[in-house]
Design an enzyme around this catalytic site. Sequence first.
Site, PDB file in Angstrom:
ATOM      1  N   LYS A  22       0.835  -1.218   0.000  1.00 10.19           N
ATOM      2  CA  LYS A  22       0.000   0.000   0.000  1.00 10.19           C
ATOM      3  C   LYS A  22       0.861   1.255   0.000  1.00 10.19           C
ATOM      4  CE  LYS A  22      -1.282   1.636   3.992  1.00 10.19           C
ATOM      5  NZ  LYS A  22      -1.223   2.944   4.650  1.00 10.19           N
ATOM      6  N   ASN A  23       1.883   1.274   0.868  1.00  9.17           N
ATOM      7  CA  ASN A  23       2.662   2.503   1.016  1.00  9.17           C
ATOM      8  C   ASN A  23       3.626   2.749  -0.139  1.00  9.17           C
ATOM      9  OD1 ASN A  23       1.267   3.094   3.273  1.00  9.17           O
ATOM     10  ND2 ASN A  23       2.880   2.549   4.730  1.00  9.17           N
ATOM     11  N   ARG A  93      -4.440  11.004   4.744  1.00  7.75           N
ATOM     12  CA  ARG A  93      -3.376  12.011   4.815  1.00  7.75           C
ATOM     13  C   ARG A  93      -2.404  11.897   3.646  1.00  7.75           C
ATOM     14  NH1 ARG A  93      -2.484  13.891   9.383  1.00  7.75           N
ATOM     15  NH2 ARG A  93      -0.352  14.299   8.772  1.00  7.75           N
ATOM     16  N   CYS A 117      -3.904  12.950  13.439  1.00 10.19           N
ATOM     17  CA  CYS A 117      -4.520  11.629  13.266  1.00 10.19           C
ATOM     18  C   CYS A 117      -4.307  10.824  14.533  1.00 10.19           C
ATOM     19  CB  CYS A 117      -4.012  10.971  11.990  1.00 10.19           C
ATOM     20  SG  CYS A 117      -2.751   9.740  12.151  1.00 10.19           S
ATOM     21  N   ARG A 122       1.492  14.516  13.033  1.00 13.19           N
ATOM     22  CA  ARG A 122       1.845  14.275  11.636  1.00 13.19           C
ATOM     23  C   ARG A 122       1.728  15.497  10.730  1.00 13.19           C
ATOM     24  NH1 ARG A 122      -0.543   8.662   9.684  1.00 13.19           N
ATOM     25  NH2 ARG A 122       1.260   8.751   8.328  1.00 13.19           N
ATOM     26  N   ASP A 307       5.266   0.514  11.826  1.00 16.06           N
ATOM     27  CA  ASP A 307       4.029  -0.105  11.338  1.00 16.06           C
ATOM     28  C   ASP A 307       3.894  -1.569  11.763  1.00 16.06           C
ATOM     29  OD1 ASP A 307       3.282   2.250  10.177  1.00 16.06           O
ATOM     30  OD2 ASP A 307       3.915   1.709   8.158  1.00 16.06           O
ATOM     31  N   ILE A 329       8.899   6.880  16.515  1.00 22.05           N
ATOM     32  CA  ILE A 329       8.497   7.619  15.310  1.00 22.05           C
ATOM     33  C   ILE A 329       7.264   8.489  15.559  1.00 22.05           C
ATOM     34  CG2 ILE A 329       7.879   7.415  12.857  1.00 22.05           C
ATOM     35  CD1 ILE A 329      10.716   6.430  13.457  1.00 22.05           C
ATOM     36  N   ARG A 399      -8.513  -0.222   5.107  1.00 16.65           N
ATOM     37  CA  ARG A 399      -7.717   0.824   4.444  1.00 16.65           C
ATOM     38  C   ARG A 399      -6.408   0.264   3.903  1.00 16.65           C
ATOM     39  NH1 ARG A 399      -7.319   6.373   7.568  1.00 16.65           N
ATOM     40  NH2 ARG A 399      -6.001   6.608   5.747  1.00 16.65           N
TER      41      ARG A 399
HETATM   42  N1  EPU Z   1       7.065  14.624  10.440  1.00 12.17           N
HETATM   43  C1  EPU Z   1       7.124  15.962  10.684  1.00 12.17           C
HETATM   44  N2  EPU Z   1       6.986  16.824   9.632  1.00 12.17           N
HETATM   45  C2  EPU Z   1       6.801  16.398   8.354  1.00 12.17           C
HETATM   46  C3  EPU Z   1       6.745  15.026   8.100  1.00 12.17           C
HETATM   47  C4  EPU Z   1       6.874  14.146   9.174  1.00 12.17           C
HETATM   48  O1  EPU Z   1       7.288  16.384  11.823  1.00 12.17           O
HETATM   49  O2  EPU Z   1       6.675  17.234   7.457  1.00 12.17           O
HETATM   50  C5  EPU Z   1       7.202  13.667  11.548  1.00 12.17           C
HETATM   51  C6  EPU Z   1       5.940  12.825  11.751  1.00 12.17           C
HETATM   52  O3  EPU Z   1       4.972  13.501  12.546  1.00 12.17           O
HETATM   53  C7  EPU Z   1       6.479  11.569  12.388  1.00 12.17           C
HETATM   54  C8  EPU Z   1       7.862  11.425  11.727  1.00 12.17           C
HETATM   55  O4  EPU Z   1       8.189  12.715  11.208  1.00 12.17           O
HETATM   56  O5  EPU Z   1       6.638  11.778  13.774  1.00 12.17           O
HETATM   57  C9  EPU Z   1       7.957  10.414  10.618  1.00 12.17           C
HETATM   58  O6  EPU Z   1       6.846  10.580   9.749  1.00 12.17           O
HETATM   59  P1  EPU Z   1       6.904  10.226   8.209  1.00 12.17           P
HETATM   60  O7  EPU Z   1       6.738  11.485   7.430  1.00 12.17           O
HETATM   61  O8  EPU Z   1       8.050   9.366   7.901  1.00 12.17           O
HETATM   62  O9  EPU Z   1       5.561   9.381   8.049  1.00 12.17           O
HETATM   63  P2  EPU Z   1       4.622   9.417   6.794  1.00 12.17           P
HETATM   64  O10 EPU Z   1       5.430   9.572   5.576  1.00 12.17           O
HETATM   65  O11 EPU Z   1       3.487  10.337   7.022  1.00 12.17           O
HETATM   66  C10 EPU Z   1       4.727   6.861   6.260  1.00 12.17           C
HETATM   67  C11 EPU Z   1       3.741   5.733   6.145  1.00 12.17           C
HETATM   68  C12 EPU Z   1       3.235   5.379   7.536  1.00 12.17           C
HETATM   69  C13 EPU Z   1       4.424   4.981   8.393  1.00 12.17           C
HETATM   70  C14 EPU Z   1       5.455   6.120   8.423  1.00 12.17           C
HETATM   71  C15 EPU Z   1       6.720   5.784   9.168  1.00 12.17           C
HETATM   72  C16 EPU Z   1       2.800   6.089   3.950  1.00 12.17           C
HETATM   73  C17 EPU Z   1       1.631   6.479   3.122  1.00 12.17           C
HETATM   74  N3  EPU Z   1       2.631   6.145   5.281  1.00 12.17           N
HETATM   75  O12 EPU Z   1       4.008   7.939   6.835  1.00 12.17           O
HETATM   76  O13 EPU Z   1       2.374   4.266   7.377  1.00 12.17           O
HETATM   77  O14 EPU Z   1       4.025   4.702   9.701  1.00 12.17           O
HETATM   78  O15 EPU Z   1       5.820   6.484   7.075  1.00 12.17           O
HETATM   79  O16 EPU Z   1       7.312   4.668   8.638  1.00 12.17           O
HETATM   80  O17 EPU Z   1       3.833   5.723   3.434  1.00 12.17           O
HETATM   81  C18 EPU Z   1       0.581   2.840   7.935  1.00 12.17           C
HETATM   82  O18 EPU Z   1       0.735   2.270   6.841  1.00 12.17           O
HETATM   83  O19 EPU Z   1      -0.164   2.364   8.836  1.00 12.17           O
HETATM   84  C19 EPU Z   1       1.267   4.090   8.197  1.00 12.17           C
HETATM   85  C20 EPU Z   1       0.895   4.933   9.161  1.00 12.17           C
END
Ligand code: EPU
Length: 422
Positions: A22-23, A93, A117, A122, A307, A329, A399
């Site tokens: 998915k991701n 998101r 969320c 996030r 995850d 994280i 989802r």
């Molecule tokens: N963060 C910030 N600012 C930003 C972006 C991130 O402060 O602009 C913080 C976040 O709040 C978090 C950390 O950095 O504390 C890492 O977040 P990241 O951006 O890596 O997460 P994401 O890209 O929003 C993806 C996956 C998540 C997974 C995380 C971490 C997708 C669509 N989602 O989220 O997947 O947990 O990376 O590996 O790729 C899931 O599939 O259940 C899921 C939540």
Amino acid sequence: MDKFVIDGGLALKGQVAISGAKNSALPVLAACLLTDEPVVLHRIPRVVDIRTMQKLLAYMGAAVTEEGTNTVRVHAANISRPEAPYEIVKTMRASSLVLGPLAGRFGSAKVSMPGGCAIGARPINLHTAGLEQLGARILQSHGDIEASAPDGLRGATVHFDRITVTGTEDLMMAAVLARGETIVENAAREPEVVDLANLLTKMGARITGAGTSSIHIQGVEKLHGAEHEIIPDRIEAGTFVIAAAITRGDVLVTGCEPEHFQSLIVKLRQAGVEITEPEKSVLRVRAGAALRSIDATTEEHPGFATDLQAQYMALMTQAEGIAIVTERIFENRFMHAPELARMGASIRIEGRQAIVAGPRRLSGAHVMASDLRASASLVLAGLVASGETIVDRVYHMDRGYERMQEKLAGLGARIRREKSNA
Ligand code: EPU
């Protein structure tokens, strides 16, 4: 709204095939916005988040066609509305992944700002700061983020303050059409970033270093169509490996990429789970003897995936000793703990640590899923609990897990889906 009703206590046996990630599929679908030629994607998982992304692309004007069970064709020749509206962003998101490609190709993008969320605040400040460094003007008003770069983006060195997966993907997609070179430092190294880079390269992008923390992108004039197969879902694979272990079963997990979740495999072996790779892309998981408690701390890839934390915690309730599970994280990703406690688990939360004492006999209860991976952990607990477990709000599961109930039933689990009033 649906619920799962699980009659626990059976060891899982048999074979389960892993779906596409998915991701990975989410950013790859967003990348289709970067060209006016068709892109054909295989192994797209049929899950709700993917349908939402397809809906978003169609809303913007792309022609999105489902061909066969897991193939999707996207043709973004006419993008009339380069924007992601609140109605769609509020349900997912990852919609913010369209920001980079839209800004890169059209020099203009509007994305409703995602709210908090269940697992944490996030924000997407790192995505927008990166785009600003590529020369985009970012305006935030009325809950929307607008990016504009009428003369196009230009390459720059972007150093992420912290590692962000979708932030890295968003910026990579913006940079492929920027003038000159972009260097992304402190980039995410997740396999999904590499998968996206592979598709972009097939489309004509010039990218090196994906999978390391320093990605170099040489901007090109134009990208073209391509065909691509999504990598296997390492989180789904990890979830099934844990399902086999927690039920003391004997399961072949096929079509997976063990390299992508080595950190989990290493932990499980330390805990006493027998995991072998009888052939490429196949894992055999057996757990006969008692399990040992092993600590785990979530990290960015290649560390232990956040995850898989909830599912691992469910397993640790069945292991001998004390396991300290630390979440680094996200700030609020322990919502499954009180639900597991309702089933008899002993878990104490202290800040970012969960202290799990085991083994505890779990007994079936009515529990509530709060997010995707939390629901998976409750289902796993239900598989080993005595009696009936009802996991409410299965829409979280829908989802991100393709045919979860069907796959578990195929391994002998007694699980059914019913309508719920919750
Ligand atoms: N963060 C910030 N600012 C930003 C972006 C991130 O402060 O602009 C913080 C976040 O709040 C978090 C950390 O950095 O504390 C890492 O977040 P990241 O951006 O890596 O997460 P994401 O890209 O929003 C993806 C996956 C998540 C997974 C995380 C971490 C997708 C669509 N989602 O989220 O997947 O947990 O990376 O590996 O790729 C899931 O599939 O259940 C899921 C939540």
